[in-house]
Write an enzyme that holds these catalytic residues in place. Structure first.
Site, PDB file in Angstrom:
ATOM      1  N   GLU A  12       0.774  -1.235   0.000  1.00 40.72           N
ATOM      2  CA  GLU A  12       0.000   0.000   0.000  1.00 40.72           C
ATOM      3  C   GLU A  12       0.810   1.292   0.000  1.00 40.72           C
ATOM      4  OE1 GLU A  12       0.770  -1.916   2.670  1.00 40.72           O
ATOM      5  OE2 GLU A  12      -1.064  -1.852   3.867  1.00 40.72           O
ATOM      6  N   ASP A  85      -0.392  -4.256   4.916  1.00 38.12           N
ATOM      7  CA  ASP A  85      -0.007  -4.329   6.331  1.00 38.12           C
ATOM      8  C   ASP A  85      -0.785  -5.402   7.103  1.00 38.12           C
ATOM      9  OD1 ASP A  85       1.862  -2.362   6.053  1.00 38.12           O
ATOM     10  OD2 ASP A  85       0.538  -0.736   6.701  1.00 38.12           O
ATOM     11  N   ASP A  87      -2.853  -5.945   9.521  1.00 38.19           N
ATOM     12  CA  ASP A  87      -3.916  -5.614  10.474  1.00 38.19           C
ATOM     13  C   ASP A  87      -5.236  -5.473   9.721  1.00 38.19           C
ATOM     14  OD1 ASP A  87      -3.621  -3.215   9.167  1.00 38.19           O
ATOM     15  OD2 ASP A  87      -2.987  -2.070  10.916  1.00 38.19           O
ATOM     16  N   GLU A  89      -6.969  -2.927   8.578  1.00 36.28           N
ATOM     17  CA  GLU A  89      -6.966  -2.079   7.386  1.00 36.28           C
ATOM     18  C   GLU A  89      -6.282  -2.789   6.224  1.00 36.28           C
ATOM     19  OE1 GLU A  89      -8.622   0.806   6.991  1.00 36.28           O
ATOM     20  OE2 GLU A  89      -9.281   0.608   9.067  1.00 36.28           O
ATOM     21  N   TYR A 313       6.222  -3.797  12.632  1.00 35.74           N
ATOM     22  CA  TYR A 313       4.998  -3.051  12.360  1.00 35.74           C
ATOM     23  C   TYR A 313       4.572  -2.215  13.571  1.00 35.74           C
ATOM     24  CZ  TYR A 313       0.442  -2.012  10.367  1.00 35.74           C
ATOM     25  OH  TYR A 313      -0.648  -1.370   9.860  1.00 35.74           O
ATOM     26  N   ARG A 315       1.657  -0.605  14.298  1.00 36.65           N
ATOM     27  CA  ARG A 315       0.302  -0.599  14.872  1.00 36.65           C
ATOM     28  C   ARG A 315       0.049  -1.949  15.523  1.00 36.65           C
ATOM     29  NH1 ARG A 315      -0.815   1.520   9.753  1.00 36.65           N
ATOM     30  NH2 ARG A 315      -0.685   3.784   9.831  1.00 36.65           N
ATOM     31  N   HIS A 359       0.599 -10.565  16.435  1.00 36.84           N
ATOM     32  CA  HIS A 359       1.452  -9.393  16.291  1.00 36.84           C
ATOM     33  C   HIS A 359       2.615  -9.443  17.262  1.00 36.84           C
ATOM     34  CE1 HIS A 359      -2.125  -7.126  14.413  1.00 36.84           C
ATOM     35  NE2 HIS A 359      -1.349  -7.634  13.487  1.00 36.84           N
TER      36      HIS A 359
END
Ligand code: ZN
Ligand code: ZN
Ligand code: ZN
Ligand code: ZN
Length: 759
Positions: A12, A85, A87, A89, A313, A315, A359
């Site tokens: 992205e 990514d 997660d 989103e 990452y 988030r 995560h």
């Protein structure tokens, strides 16, 4: 024979394209979709509430070029890897790519979803080897959040608009955060400071001087009014009486206690704690922290043609650290600092929810890339944030620090004094996190029965303090504590409050505006549960349950919508009532046109005084609230004289705000801006003035003491109320412009500087 088609990897962002192309080489095509390609349209509800809340997504117009480009690449590609990514989103973007591009092309059979927590060669190649299907539960959790926010925004904002006559908007989580800030402001306003005194002595032993505080008198503990169980010295007279009864006495050591205290390192960084630390230590806003972290994650060129993601990452709410990383870190500590700095057991942390545990904490991708070894390849902000992350990650596996604490009790007549000393006997993890070192304080050698000499004894006045206003750091901590945010939402929530001017920033503190307080009161007052912390926290949990496949997204939305509809009925009336209650009549100020009392009203620029005979009388006046009392600005500036002709100046309101104009207008056209009181106390000793905005004869703005001409203290830069963490100065000044604004300490030789986003 046709050539084997090249696989396509879609990510992205352009920065990720660069890093991943380097890693995968020319055998792959890597392209960026630059975030979401489809979304709910900006107008209309676009959610089919009657039919299972089906969202009516549309391609985002501004993205048409990117969409075409991806389509063309997709047609020519062999396997398609969706590497967005790891997660909600990222999963949703992958799903949109599949549904809106892949399916439209009739080509999704070679589709693979891959994720990695870090953009390194090893992680990316491993992911390519282990592709999976799109996780529809993650996608549904993202979809449910988007629709929840849409249901709130599009159904409540119009009512808010009717009530306030100008475009304001309501947001789900943001209203709750605003409420938290406004509640604190109300507490501060209600707060009445109580003065109290403390008594401290300067003592000496073998010519070594040290300080001690009175902590017991006639057997009673001495303290501040905040502590209900202690004796409070409430007046100077009382303090002097105690001092007189003590100062002629012999000061004798009653006891000496030594204990060794262990200080353990903090936990690994997750999004919320990284934002807090970066705000407290580096002065970064949450938003800045996230954008700098993203650059570190997406990959930096670190020389020799190597491009690599420097951190995992950003988030995440999992404090877990991968086993392989742990063993590298422990090996590094052992080698670099020696075995005694290595914590005996491996410290491991787990996330609270199973869904989060895939995560990892935010950590460097390689402990061997020390901050200094890559300093020359990255920007100053990137270096500072990387160093914070690197140090914290290493500290987690280091031994606790050991601090020797000494407490000496000294008796003098009816008084008992306490002196404390601290000495670091083993620095442990302080070695990599020097900012957490506790202060050391030396005491002379003393033993029970020793007599010490009194050099000075004095009473100090204090006053109880109101609870502090929130900073970005403390608001993020609060949001996490009460469960109303997630790693991806802390920073955007705060940005929205600032952009909508519901909250302003002074130094690092967040202050609600008049409009912000009105909106919070109206929304929370008329929608009760919907904007309550508890309810909002439960919605976040429901979203987590959708993600874990334990709840159906349509059921969650339907329950929420029923609740919302219940409150929507009659909301307009309730909002009107709340606003009326806030628009109080100020009976001690009468309209100078018709004699009716004036009342507080709300407009686009905040509060003003309007005539209560409106609409028959349209008189309006700006005012200021001082200690709960309404004062007309014209009253405040009635002694102001025209610089050019000496006539009285009058307060005028216009398109450009409020200013002072000569009363002889139009003969005299002189105007000047309102003296803006910064509220910062004049730093000159013994002066009780504040620094106010002024203009030189040549119209240059400066800030001078309100006690001028008795005090001539002045500054060119705007001072803001914020304590300097380095030297303790009570204010900092704003330097630079635009995105380069900084808060700087003016104390000679201090040099403290921090980022600034305020005005
Ligand atoms: Zn009037
Ligand atoms: Zn004039
Ligand atoms: Zn002064
Ligand atoms: Zn300073």
């Amino acid at each position: 024979m046709a050539d084997k088609k090249k696989p396509l990897v879609i990510v992205e962002s352009r920065a990720k394209v660069r890093t991943i192309s380097k890693i995968l080489g020319s055998g792959y095509t890597v392209a960026s979709c630059q975030g979401h390609l489809v979304d709910l349209p900006s107008s209309g509800l676009a959610v089919d509430v009657e039919n299972g809340f089906e969202p009516q997504y549309e391609f985002i117009k501004e993205k048409s070029e990117v969409i075409d480009e991806i389509r063309e690449l997709w047609k020519k590609a062999g396997d398609v890897y969706l590497a967005c990514d790891p997660d909600r989103e990222g999963e949703a973007i992958s799903w949109f790519l599949k549904e809106y591009i892949g399916k439209a092309l009739g080509d999704v059979k070679n589709l693979k979803r891959i994720t990695f927590n870090e953009i390194t060669k090893k992680a990316v190649l491993e992911a390519i080897e282990n592709p999976r299907d799109i996780n529809i539960e993650l996608v549904e959790a993202q979809k449910a959040r988007r629709i929840l926010d849409r249901l709130v925004g599009y159904q409540i904002s119009p009512i808010l608009w009717v009530q306030t006559r100008y475009g304001l908007s309501a947001g789900r989580v943001q209203t709750v955060a605003l409420k938290i800030i406004c509640d604190r402001e109300k507490e501060i306003r209600k707060f009445v400071p109580v003065p109290y005194f403390s008594i401290s002595a300067e003592l000496s032993k073998d010519s070594e001087v040290f300080g001690a505080d009175l902590f017991k008198y006639m057997g009673e503990k001495i303290g501040s009014p905040n502590d209900k169980k202690v004796k409070v010295i409430g007046s100077k007279e009382e303090a002097d009486e105690i001092i007189n009864s003590i100062k002629k006495q012999e000061f004798k050591v009653k006891s000496v206690k030594v204990r060794t205290e262990k200080r353990n390192p903090p936990r690994p960084f997750i999004t919320s704690t990284l934002q807090q630390a970066a705000n407290n230590i580096l002065g970064f806003s949450s938003r800045k922290t996230m954008s700098v972290a993203q650059r570190l994650y997406e990959g930096k060129d670190i020389g020799g043609g190597e491009v690599v993601g420097l951190i995992t990452y950003m988030r995440t709410d999992s404090p877990r650290i991968a086993e392989e990383a742990i063993s590298n870190i422990r090996w590094y500590i052992d080698n670099e600092y020696g075995e005694k700095y290595l914590h005996k057991e491996v410290r491991r942390y787990r996330a609270g929810r199973e869904a989060q545990d895939a995560h990892e904490a935010i950590r460097p991708t390689s402990v061997n890339r020390t901050p200094d070894s890559i300093k020359k390849y990255i920007s100053r902000d990137e270096y500072n944030l990387y160093k914070l992350i690197w140090s914290r990650t290493v500290a987690v596996q280091m031994a606790p620090a050991q601090v020797k604490r000494l407490t000496v009790e000294i008796e003098a007549g009816d008084g008992l004094f306490k002196a404390t000393g601290a000495k670091i006997i083993f620095d442990g993890f302080f070695k990599v996190m020097p900012e957490t070192r506790s202060e050391e304080r030396e005491l002379p050698d003393m033993k029970e029965g020793d007599i010490v000499a009194l050099k000075k004894i004095e009473a100090k006045q204090h006053s109880t303090q109101p609870p502090p206003r929130y900073t970005e750091a403390s608001l993020v901590r609060k949001m996490q504590e009460v469960g109303i945010g997630r790693p991806s939402t802390y920073a955007p929530t705060i940005s929205v409050l600032l952009n909508r001017k519901y909250v302003t920033q002074e130094g690092r503190t967040l202050i609600p505006t008049d409009t912000g307080e009105l909106v919070a009161d109206m929304l929370v007052g008329s929608f009760k549960d919907i904007f309550k912390v508890k309810y909002t926290a439960r919605m976040e949990e429901e979203l987590d349950l959708i993600e874990e496949g334990k709840e159906n997204w349509r059921d969650v939305l339907s329950k929420f919508n029923n609740e919302l509809n219940r409150y929507l009925k009659g909301a307009e009336k309730r909002m009107e009532k709340i606003k009326k209650e806030k628009e109080v009549i100020v009976d001690y100020i009468k309209c100078d046109k018709c004699g009716s009392p004036m009342m507080i009203k709300y407009g686009k620029g905040g509060r003003f005084l309007g005539c209560s005979a409106y609409p028959n009388c349209k008189n309006q006046k700006p005012f200021k609230e001082e200690n709960g009392k309404i004062v007309l600005l014209e009253e405040l500036y009635k002694d102001e004289r025209c610089d050019e002709c000496g006539a009285q100046m009058v307060v005028k309101g216009g398109r450009f705000g409020i200013f002072l104009a000569c009363s002889r207008y139009p003969e005299c056209k002189f105007t000047k801006s309102i003296y803006y009181d910064t509220g910062v106390k004049c730093p000159r000793e013994g002066c009780d003035g504040t620094l106010v905005e002024k203009k030189t004869k040549k119209r240059r703005t400066f800030y001078g003491c309100s006690n001028y001409p008795d005090c001539d203290y002045a500054l060119w830069q705007k001072p803001v109320k914020a304590e300097c963490p380095k030297c303790g100065a009570k204010f900092l000044v704003v330097k630079g412009r635009g995105s380069n604004k900084r808060l700087v300490c003016v104390t000679e030789g201090c040099g403290y500087e921090t980022e600034y986003n305020g005005e």
